[in-house]
Scaffold this motif. Structure first.
Motif, PDB file in Angstrom:
ATOM      1  N   VAL A   1       0.902  -1.094   0.048  1.00 17.51           N
ATOM      2  CA  VAL A   1       0.175  -0.185  -0.005  1.00 17.51           C
ATOM      3  C   VAL A   1       0.752   1.400  -0.154  1.00 17.51           C
ATOM      4  O   VAL A   1       0.530   2.267  -0.737  1.00 17.51           O
ATOM      5  N   ASP A   2       2.137   1.240   0.520  1.00 15.25           N
ATOM      6  CA  ASP A   2       3.150   2.394   0.647  1.00 15.25           C
ATOM      7  C   ASP A   2       3.573   2.525  -0.753  1.00 15.25           C
ATOM      8  O   ASP A   2       3.928   3.696  -1.159  1.00 15.25           O
TER       9      ASP A   2
ATOM     10  N   GLN B   1      -5.682  -2.634  -6.980  1.00 19.54           N
ATOM     11  CA  GLN B   1      -5.635  -1.449  -6.720  1.00 19.54           C
ATOM     12  C   GLN B   1      -4.547  -0.580  -7.798  1.00 19.54           C
ATOM     13  O   GLN B   1      -5.145   0.547  -8.358  1.00 19.54           O
TER      14      GLN B   1
ATOM     15  N   GLN C   1      -5.821   1.930 -10.739  1.00 15.74           N
ATOM     16  CA  GLN C   1      -5.269   3.373 -10.519  1.00 15.74           C
ATOM     17  C   GLN C   1      -4.234   3.502 -11.667  1.00 15.74           C
ATOM     18  O   GLN C   1      -3.647   4.611 -12.041  1.00 15.74           O
TER      19      GLN C   1
ATOM     20  N   ASN D   1      -6.692  -5.566   8.300  1.00 14.70           N
ATOM     21  CA  ASN D   1      -5.670  -4.679   7.745  1.00 14.70           C
ATOM     22  C   ASN D   1      -4.672  -5.469   6.583  1.00 14.70           C
ATOM     23  O   ASN D   1      -4.301  -4.923   5.737  1.00 14.70           O
TER      24      ASN D   1
ATOM     25  N   ARG E   1     -14.087  -4.516   0.890  1.00 11.06           N
ATOM     26  CA  ARG E   1     -13.062  -4.825   2.059  1.00 11.06           C
ATOM     27  C   ARG E   1     -13.072  -3.840   2.804  1.00 11.06           C
ATOM     28  O   ARG E   1     -12.949  -3.866   4.155  1.00 11.06           O
ATOM     29  N   ALA E   2     -13.430  -2.613   2.202  1.00  7.92           N
ATOM     30  CA  ALA E   2     -13.494  -1.283   3.219  1.00  7.92           C
ATOM     31  C   ALA E   2     -14.660  -1.503   4.276  1.00  7.92           C
ATOM     32  O   ALA E   2     -14.521  -1.132   5.532  1.00  7.92           O
TER      33      ALA E   2
ATOM     34  N   ILE F   1     -13.449  -4.040   6.958  1.00  5.64           N
ATOM     35  CA  ILE F   1     -12.696  -3.550   7.964  1.00  5.64           C
ATOM     36  C   ILE F   1     -13.591  -2.779   8.720  1.00  5.64           C
ATOM     37  O   ILE F   1     -13.173  -3.116  10.089  1.00  5.64           O
TER      38      ILE F   1
ATOM     39  N   GLN G   1      -5.009   3.095   8.928  1.00  3.80           N
ATOM     40  CA  GLN G   1      -6.142   2.013   8.350  1.00  3.80           C
ATOM     41  C   GLN G   1      -6.761   2.785   7.026  1.00  3.80           C
ATOM     42  O   GLN G   1      -6.733   2.131   6.067  1.00  3.80           O
ATOM     43  N   GLN G   2      -7.324   3.879   7.242  1.00  4.84           N
ATOM     44  CA  GLN G   2      -7.942   4.575   6.027  1.00  4.84           C
ATOM     45  C   GLN G   2      -7.067   4.856   5.113  1.00  4.84           C
ATOM     46  O   GLN G   2      -7.323   4.834   3.893  1.00  4.84           O
TER      47      GLN G   2
ATOM     48  N   SER H   1      -3.681   4.040   4.396  1.00  4.19           N
ATOM     49  CA  SER H   1      -2.886   3.068   3.721  1.00  4.19           C
ATOM     50  C   SER H   1      -3.454   1.815   3.323  1.00  4.19           C
ATOM     51  O   SER H   1      -3.626   1.584   2.250  1.00  4.19           O
ATOM     52  N   THR H   2      -4.405   1.246   4.050  1.00  2.00           N
ATOM     53  CA  THR H   2      -5.088   0.068   3.694  1.00  2.00           C
ATOM     54  C   THR H   2      -5.963   0.176   2.605  1.00  2.00           C
ATOM     55  O   THR H   2      -6.346  -0.668   1.440  1.00  2.00           O
ATOM     56  N   LEU H   3      -6.862   1.182   2.971  1.00  5.88           N
ATOM     57  CA  LEU H   3      -8.114   1.297   2.145  1.00  5.88           C
ATOM     58  C   LEU H   3      -7.881   2.581   1.229  1.00  5.88           C
ATOM     59  O   LEU H   3      -8.527   2.732   0.484  1.00  5.88           O
ATOM     60  N   GLN H   4      -6.673   3.115   1.150  1.00  4.48           N
ATOM     61  CA  GLN H   4      -6.502   4.106   0.283  1.00  4.48           C
ATOM     62  C   GLN H   4      -7.529   5.450   0.272  1.00  4.48           C
ATOM     63  O   GLN H   4      -7.733   6.087  -0.748  1.00  4.48           O
TER      64      GLN H   4
ATOM     65  N   TRP I   1      -8.136   8.537   1.154  1.00  4.07           N
ATOM     66  CA  TRP I   1      -7.315   9.706   1.647  1.00  4.07           C
ATOM     67  C   TRP I   1      -8.088  10.799   2.095  1.00  4.07           C
ATOM     68  O   TRP I   1      -8.105  11.413   3.098  1.00  4.07           O
TER      69      TRP I   1
END
Lengths: 348, 285
Positions: free
Chosen positions: A70-71, A97, A101, A169, A335-336, A339, B243-244, B246-249, B251
């Motif tokens: 993700v980073d 993702q 993108q 996560n 997924r969101a 979580i 979490q919001q 990084s994991t879920l992007q 922003w």
């Protein structure tokens, strides 16, 4: 030039600046930047993949930049036209993702010498999969006398207060939830049964780890005796003398494709291709299959041997039978929300 | 003669320009970008509105995370104060060699990485950790207590990790107090306790306020300690933002909750500051 204090200062400062910013003096293309994962992945890639790449690419410069998937996406997203990374490594969720993108190039399949030798699941046109991650049950053989055989064993009353899981996560945590849903009649689209199952597991939970790495600490501390776990992570623990074993449950191991991608607009596309080719090559994969790395090869030209053959699968046909690949496109859709739900429901 | 003396408060402002430029570039600009991002209504961008803030402030779960984070800070600060003040007091009352030793003990944690310090607490609080092993050896417990991944564990670990931030300002405040004041107080008939309550404590209030402020800010933003000792079950604001983002992007939402968090912290800080001003008035009275 007079040897004055001012001249001396100037020279010293210039030399210093040249040292601090080498780009100033040698205006050359930057080295290939490969964003790998931290920990054992970085070690394996540094020891095996990088030397193989150097040999194939005429000793070209390469830099490893270890970070989470993700980073990597965030970093490339921040500078799309001039990305600071050339090759990205992704778990299935982030890979989709990155593709959505528009951050990665299609892999030049027709140029590749090894692509057609990969097992079908690893042939991904937007970025092939040189490795798998395999998730099964990990347990402490000193406290768990009969080896577990099914995910359902986690719910056994004797493990009350001894079970560990990770939150959603991580790919591991999310993948485990999907597998739970499937066991109880759900699917990637219907996660409800998994939440019900976790609710029933709550009295047994000793800890919900914030990330898979924390599971390792939990085993070392004797905080948990059984958990879903990553095959490679267990090998590292075992090598350190922690009593821990890995089994594939009868429902099958959850497998995550780790895919490798050329970043769009990379100035080093040719070198990036060479690095990925090296990762797909039977030589590199055969070495990575051995101790201490024990990474599952995806190239069918590599005969599975040693510890992998003993614990996981004898050959690629058995892999196809025993490994469960999940539909991450479906998973990503919700997924969101999962979580969020996990945050709310699985609190102490 | 007095007229030729330069007024020290009117130095050329140009001297501060490089620092100001640095602040604008590296602090103000990102903050403005963050603020702008928080008003985006969807992840793709393009539309602006208050959606993210409505989502956060209209959701009892999110408010609960904010509340428990701010409350965690209060608990850690109180514990750190209760444990830290005696240490500072001891430092003040000790002979020279002992002072050096106490100072070293206070500073030592600052020289260790916060990750290492936190892992030490994982070892201490674990099922087979020092605490449980000792209690079991003494025959006080049969089965290990659950200390790790509990609220109490997080508070204790954070209190230790942030202790220097509390002790150092209090030591400074205490060392500024004229020792004759305590003597004068006892000559006038006050006992030790009364001298402490009426003289020493009020005069050390500025140090206490500064210490509390630093500890509070550090405790609520301590991502590493919160997640390692609290585990994946306890959710505090830093982890929520991570979490919001990084994991879920997601922003825009991450930016909005960062801004809400920032504002809440500023509110708490201003309350502390107001207390600080009050305490100065009290100390001078």
């Amino acid at each position: 030039m007079l040897l004055t204090r001012r001249n001396l200062m100037q020279t010293a400062l210039t030399l210093g600046a040249m040292h601090a910013f080498p780009g100033l003096t040698w205006a050359q293309a930057r080295p290939l930047v490969f964003a790998t994962f931290t920990g054992s992945w970085e070690e394996a890639h540094k020891a095996v993949l990088v030397p193989a790449f150097r040999k194939a690419a005429d000793n070209a410069n390469i830099v490893l930049d270890p970070m989470l998937s993700v980073d990597q996406i965030a970093k490339v997203n921040a500078a799309k036209s001039n990305p600071p990374i050339d090759v990205m490594l992704h778990d299935p969720g982030p890979a989709l993702q990155a593709i959505a993108q528009d951050l990665v190039e299609p892999y030049p399949v027709e140029k590749s010498a090894y692509y057609k030798d990969l097992i079908p699941a690893a042939q991904v046109p937007m970025g092939p999969s040189p490795f798998f991650q395999v998730v099964g049950i990990t347990y402490n053989p000193e406290t768990v006398k009969t080896p577990p055989t099914s995910w359902a064993d986690l719910w056994k009353p004797e493990f009350k207060g001894r079970v560990g899981i990770t939150n959603l996560n991580s790919t591991l945590g999310t993948g485990f939830m999907v597998e739970l849903a499937k066991m109880h009649g759900g699917s990637e689209a219907n996660i409800d049964p998994a939440f019900k199952a976790i609710e029933a597991l709550r009295p047994s939970l000793a800890a919900v780890a914030a990330n898979p790495g924390q599971l390792a600490t939990l085993f070392q501390q004797g905080q948990i005796d059984i958990s879903p776990g990553n095959f490679n992570a267990i090998q590292i623990l075992k090598a350190r003398g922690v009593p821990v074993e890995f089994v594939i449950p009868k429902e099958g191991a959850i497998a995550f494709k780790t895919t490798i991608h050329i970043v769009k607009n990379s100035p080093n596309k040719e070198l990036a291709f060479k690095l990925i080719e090296a990762a797909l090559s039977p030589e590199v994969q055969a070495t990575l299959m051995e101790e201490p790395y024990l990474i599952v090869p995806t190239n069918t030209k590599v005969a599975i041997k040693g510890e992998l053959a003993k614990t996981l699968a004898k050959d690629h046909a058995e892999i196809a039978k025993k490994f469960v690949f999940q539909d991450w496109a479906k998973i990503n859709e919700q997924r969101a929300a999962w979580i969020e739900r996990f945050n709310r429901e699985i609190r102490v | 003669m007095a007229a030729t003396l330069r007024d020290v408060t009117t130095y050329d402002l140009k001297l501060a320009a490089p620092l100001a430029a640095g602040f604008v570039l590296f602090f103000v600009t990102p903050l403005v970008i963050l603020l702008a991002l928080s008003f985006q209504t969807d992840q793709q961008g393009g539309h602006y509105g208050l959606t993210q803030y409505v989502n956060f402030l209209g959701d009892s779960f999110s408010l609960g995370v904010l509340g428990s984070t701010l409350w965690l800070g209060v608990k850690v600060t109180v514990l750190t104060l209760l444990l830290g003040y005696p240490v500072a007091w001891l430092h003040q009352r000790s002979p020279g060699w002992a002072r050096g030793l106490i100072m070293l003990l206070v500073l030592l944690p600052l020289l260790t990485s916060v990750v290492v310090r936190t892992f030490a607490w994982v070892v201490i609080l674990g099922r087979q950790g020092i605490v449980n092993a000792t209690l079991a050896w003494l025959g006080l417990i049969d089965t290990p207590l659950k200390l790790l991944y509990t609220d109490g564990g997080v508070v204790v670990a954070l209190a230790q990790v942030q202790m220097p931030l509390m002790v150092l300002p209090i030591i400074t405040a205490l060392s500024r107090i004229d020792p004759n004041l305590a003597d004068a107080s006892s000559v006038l008939g006050a006992g030790h306790w009364r001298t402490f309550r009426k003289v020493i404590l009020p005069l050390s209030l500025p140090g206490i306020v500064a210490g509390c402020l630093l500890t509070y800010a550090a405790a609520i933003t301590a991502f590493i300690t919160q997640s390692l000792i609290g585990g994946g079950q306890m959710l505090f604001m830093p982890m929520y933002i991570y979490q919001q983002a990084s994991t879920l992007q997601n922003w825009p939402f991450a930016a909005a909750i960062s801004i809400v968090f920032l504002v809440s912290v500023l509110v708490v800080v201003s309350i502390f500051n107001a207390l600080g001003r009050l305490s100065r008035g009290y100390a001078n009275a």
